[in-house]
Design an enzyme around this catalytic site. Structure first.
Site, short mmCIF file in Angstrom:
data_model
loop_
_atom_site.label_atom_id
_atom_site.label_comp_id
_atom_site.label_asym_id
_atom_site.label_seq_id
_atom_site.Cartn_x
_atom_site.Cartn_y
_atom_site.Cartn_z
N LYS A 174 4.97 0.26 12.91
CA LYS A 174 4.48 0.88 11.68
C LYS A 174 3.77 2.19 11.99
O LYS A 174 3.96 3.21 11.32
CB LYS A 174 3.55 -0.09 10.95
CG LYS A 174 4.29 -1.33 10.44
CD LYS A 174 3.31 -2.42 10.01
CE LYS A 174 4.07 -3.65 9.50
NZ LYS A 174 3.17 -4.82 9.38
N ILE B 197 0.85 -1.20 0.00
CA ILE B 197 0.00 0.00 0.00
C ILE B 197 0.89 1.25 0.00
O ILE B 197 1.70 1.40 0.90
CB ILE B 197 -0.92 0.03 1.24
CG1 ILE B 197 -1.79 -1.23 1.29
CG2 ILE B 197 -1.77 1.28 1.25
CD1 ILE B 197 -2.65 -1.33 2.53
#
Lengths: 440, 440
Positions: A207, A138
Site C-alpha cells: 500500500k 478512506i
C-alpha cells in the site's frame, strides 16, 4: 439521461458480492446521482453453483476473467480477484488495451504492475481507478491524486493494516501477549490462517509503495522498502512506551529527504496525545503532509466487504459521471512518462528519535558504560532509566530504557554494536523508531 | 497537450493572492498533472494600486467582478470575495449563466443561494465547485459528493470553526478564561475584531447547512439550525468535563432521525479518548457516518490563505482534467430537481446524553430533590455528584454535576424548569449535550 454504464465484475468474493448487492438495491439512487444507470452485465468467477446471496441471472457468466475483459461489451472492468499474477494481471491489461476503464481493489497488482498498466490506460484514454487498494474506505487516493494537485508532499504515513493495529491495540488494552492477540484476531476473521503477509509488514509495504508514487510523482518501488513487522513487539515494549507517553503502531512512512525518498514499514512509537495514536483496532489512518495544504489526516475502515465495495463504487461512479474519453486523470497523478525515477534514501541515514530497551546483567558501571557509548556516537539522550520492579533480585537482569533525541540510524546501529561487544547484554536489544506527527 | 484552461479570479485577499502565486510558481507542474496549462487571464479587485506580492501584469484588470464574470473570455470564474450578497452573488450567477464553470470558497453565498446557483449550473452544463467553503483544506465536499456515492448517510458532524476550537483548547490547556483566550486569538489573527459570527456558531452553521444538503440530498436550510455559541462555556465546565473523561468542542451536527433531520451547532462533550477529542487549536475535523462505508473522519487545516488556496486549486484542477461539457457532477450530489425538501426534526425531540451543572444553596435534601425531578421526567442518570472544595464554607453555594444516559431534550428542559421553581438554584443552570462518536 445518458446511456447506461455497463460493467463487468471479475471476482465474487466478499467485496464482489457486496458490490453486486449494492448495485442492485440502489439502482435508482445511483442513476439519479450519476446521471445514468449503472448496469451489471457480466461477471466472472470460478464456481457458478455457489450461492452468493445475490441475483446474477441478468449477467452473462464468464468462467474466465480474461475472456470477460477481452470480449464483453462493457464500459468498465471491475477486478476484485486479487493477486499480482493472473488472471488479475492479464484481465486488467486486456481491458485497458481495449480502452475499457478499470476499477480494481488489487494492491499487489498495482505494486507490481501499476506503472505498466497506467501507461496502457493513458495510451488508450481509459481510466485506472483503485481507491479500494489502499486503506479500504478512506479516500486517500482521491485526496492525493485530485485534492492535493499542485502541492509538494513531504511525508505520507499511516496505519494501513487492520490486523496489526488490532493486535497492538489489544496487547495494550488487555495486557495480552502477541500470540494470544493474533489468535483472537484469527478467531474474529481479522487475521488470515497464515498471517505472515500482514504481521511482517508486506501488506503495508504494498500500500505504501502506491502512496509513495502518488505523493512524490515517482515510479513504484515496492521491493525497495525497509521492512520490520510486529512479531517482535512485547508487552514490555508497549508498557514502557505507555510510561513514556507513547503508543506503538505499525506505520508505513514515505518521506522526502535530501538523499532520496525513505520508504519504511516498522513498529513506531507515536506520542500518546497525537490524533493518530487514538486510532484503535482494525481502523486505518493515513496522513499526508504537503507544502500548501499543510497536514491532512484521514481515518476510517481499512478493510471489510462493505467498506471496500463503497470505495469501488465511488470509483465506478466517477467514471459514470464523466463521459467516455472525457477525462485526463493519469493513474498515478501525472503521465507515466513524467514520473521520476525512484531514488531510495538509505535507511542508515534515517533521522529520528529512538526507543532502545536493553536487558543487562546487574553490574556496577553498566549504566555509565551505555551512556558513554551513546555519547561516543553523538547520540543525545532524552532519557535513560532503569526499570526496576518493587522487589528486585540482584541475580535477575535489569531493564534499561533509553529514548534519544533525533539522531541517525547509522549512529544507533554503531552504538548497539559497541554495547553488544561489552558482554553485559542479555538477549537482543529492542530498537523502536519514534515518529512525530506534525503538531495539530 | 490540450488548450490552456483560462481562469479569472475575483477577490485578491489572502486566499486570492496565495492562489495567484501558486498558479505562477507551479505553472509547469500543474500543466503536467492536469494535462493542460492553467492561465490566469483576468482578475477583479477594488484597489489596483495595492501591492499583493504577485505579478498581475499579464492579467486583464476588472474593477467590477460582475463585468469579469460576464465579459472575460474565461473557462473558470474563481470567486474569492466572500459574502452572501453582491458582487459575489451576481458575478457567480452571471458566470454560470454563460456556462462558465465556477469555483468558490464562499460558504455564506452557498448557504443562501447554493441551490439556485446549482440549478443554473446544471442547466448550462457548468460545474460549481466549492471544496474550500467548508473546513478549508479538508476534502470533505469531494468525499461526500464523490467518494460516498451510493451511501446513505446517517450523521455528519465536525469541528468547523478554528477560532472556537482554538479558544476551547487554550482554556483547557492553560486554565484561562474565555475572554482571555478570545483576546489571544484576536492578537494572533485567529479571531476577527468582531468575533460574534464565529463564537456564536453562525460560521459553523453555514458550513453545516452545506454538508447537510450533500449528505442527505436535501435542499439547504441554513436558517433552520439550532444554534448555541461558546461564550457561555466556563473553565468550571471544562474542568468538570475533564474529570468525567470528556472534552468540550463546538460541533456542528446533522443527523437523520425518525422525525426529520436534526441540524444543530452547540458546545458538545466528546469522550476524551475519541479521535475527534484530540483535534486541537485551529485545526478542523469532519466525520461522516454512512451505511456502506462506515465512519470516515478527516482532520486538517480549516482556514488560512494557503490551505484554502490549495482547496480552490484542487477544484480548478478537477475542471482542467475534465473536458468542456464532459462531466455530470451536480453541485449538491444530485440534480437540484431530485433534492428532497428539508424536514426539520424538532430540537425538543433530540435524544442524547446531557451534562448539567447546577449551583445550589447548601441545604439538606437538595441533592435528593434534584434526583427526584430527574426521575419524574424519566431521565436516567449516569452520575450525580457534588463538587466540593477542600475547605467548603457552608455559606457558599455548592456545585452539583449530573450526567444523564440518553434521554430527550424535552425531558431535560422540563426537569430544569421544575428544579428552577424550587428556589435553591444560584444563577442559571449549565446544560451541555454529549455526543458519542462511533467507536473506532
Amino acid at each position: 439521461m445518458a446511456d447506461a454504464l455497463k460493467i463487468g465484475v471479475a471476482g465474487l468474493g466478499t467485496v464482489g458480492a457486496s458490490l453486486v448487492r449494492i448495485l442492485q438495491e440502489r439502482h435508482e439512487m445511483l442513476a439519479t446521482t450519476c446521471g445514468r444507470p449503472i448496469e451489471l452485465i457480466a461477471v466472472a468467477a470460478r464456481d457458478r453453483t455457489k450461492d452468493r446471496g445475490v441475483d446474477l441471472s441478468k449477467a452473462v457468466w464468464f468462467e474466465d476473467a480474461v475472456a470477460l475483459a477481452s470480449e464483453a461489451e462493457i464500459d468498465v472492468f471491475v477486478e476484485l480477484m486479487g493477486g499480482a499474477g493472473d488472471p488479475a494481471y492479464s484481465s486488467v491489461k486486456a481491458a485497458l488495451e481495449r480502452g475499457i476503464h478499470v476499477v480494481t481493489a488489487n494492491k499487489a497488482l498495482l505494486a507490481k504492475h501499476g506503472i505498466e498498466l497506467a501507461g496502457i490506460a493513458e495510451e488508450q484514454g481509459a481510466l485506472l481507478n483503485y481507491e479500494a487498494a489502499v486503506a479500504g474506505g478512506i479516500p486517500v487516493i482521491k485526496a492525493l491524486r485530485e485534492s492535493l494537485t499542485g502541492n509538494t508532499v513531504s511525508r505520507v504515513y499511516g496505519i494501513m493494516n487492520g490486523t496489526c493495529n488490532y493486535i497492538l491495540t489489544k496487547m495494550e488494552k488487555e495486557g495480552l501477549t502477541f500470540k494470544a492477540c493474533l489468535e483472537e484476531a484469527q478467531r474474529l476473521g481479522y487475521a488470515e490462517a497464515d498471517p505472515t503477509f500482514d504481521i511482517e509488514g508486506n501488506d503495508t509495504a504494498h500500500k505504501l509503495s502506491i502512496l509513495t508514487s502518488l505523493a512524490f510523482g515517482t515510479a513504484i518501488a515496492a521491493d525497495d522498502i525497509y521492512l520490520e513487522g510486529i512479531t517482535n513487539i512485547s508487552i514490555e515494549d508497549i508498557q514502557a512506551a505507555a510510561d513514556l507517553g507513547y503508543r506503538i503502531k505499525l506505520l508505513g512512512v514515505a518521506q522526502r529527504t535530501d538523499s532520496g525518498i525513505e520508504q519504511r514499514v516498522h513498529p513506531t512509537m507515536v506520542p500518546h496525545d497525537s490524533v493518530i495514536a487514538q486510532v484503535d483496532g482494525v481502523t486505518n489512518a493515513v496522513a499526508v503532509e504537503s507544502d500548501i495544504l499543510g497536514e491532512l489526516l484521514m481515518v476510517g475502515p481499512g478493510a471489510g466487504g462493505n467498506a471496500t465495495a463503497s470505495a469501488v463504487l465511488g470509483d465506478i461512479a466517477d467514471i459514470a459521471k464523466s463521459r467516455p474519453g472525457a477525462q485526463h486523470v493519469p493513474a498515478f497523478g501525472r503521465p507515466t512518462t513524467a514520473l521520476m525515477p525512484y531514488k531510495r534514501a538509505r535507511m542508515q541515514s534515517h533521522e529520528g528519535g529512538y526507543f532502545i530497551r536493553l536487558k543487562v546483567v546487574d553490574r556496577t558501571g553498566v549504566f555509565a558504560n551505555i551512556a558513554g557509548h551513546m555519547a561516543e556516537n553523538d547520540i543525545s539522550l532524552e532519557s535513560i532509566m532503569q526499570h526496576s520492579k518493587h522487589y528486585a533480585d540482584p541475580a535477575e537482569p535489569k531493564t534499561i530504557i533509553l529514548v534519544t533525541h533525533a539522531t541517525h540510524e547509522a549512529s544507533v546501529r554503531k552504538a548497539i554494536v559497541s554495547i553488544k561487544s561489552e558482554g553485559y547484554l542479555v538477549g537482543e536489544p529492542q530498537v523502536i523508531r519514534i515518529e512525530r506527527p506534525k503538531d495539530w
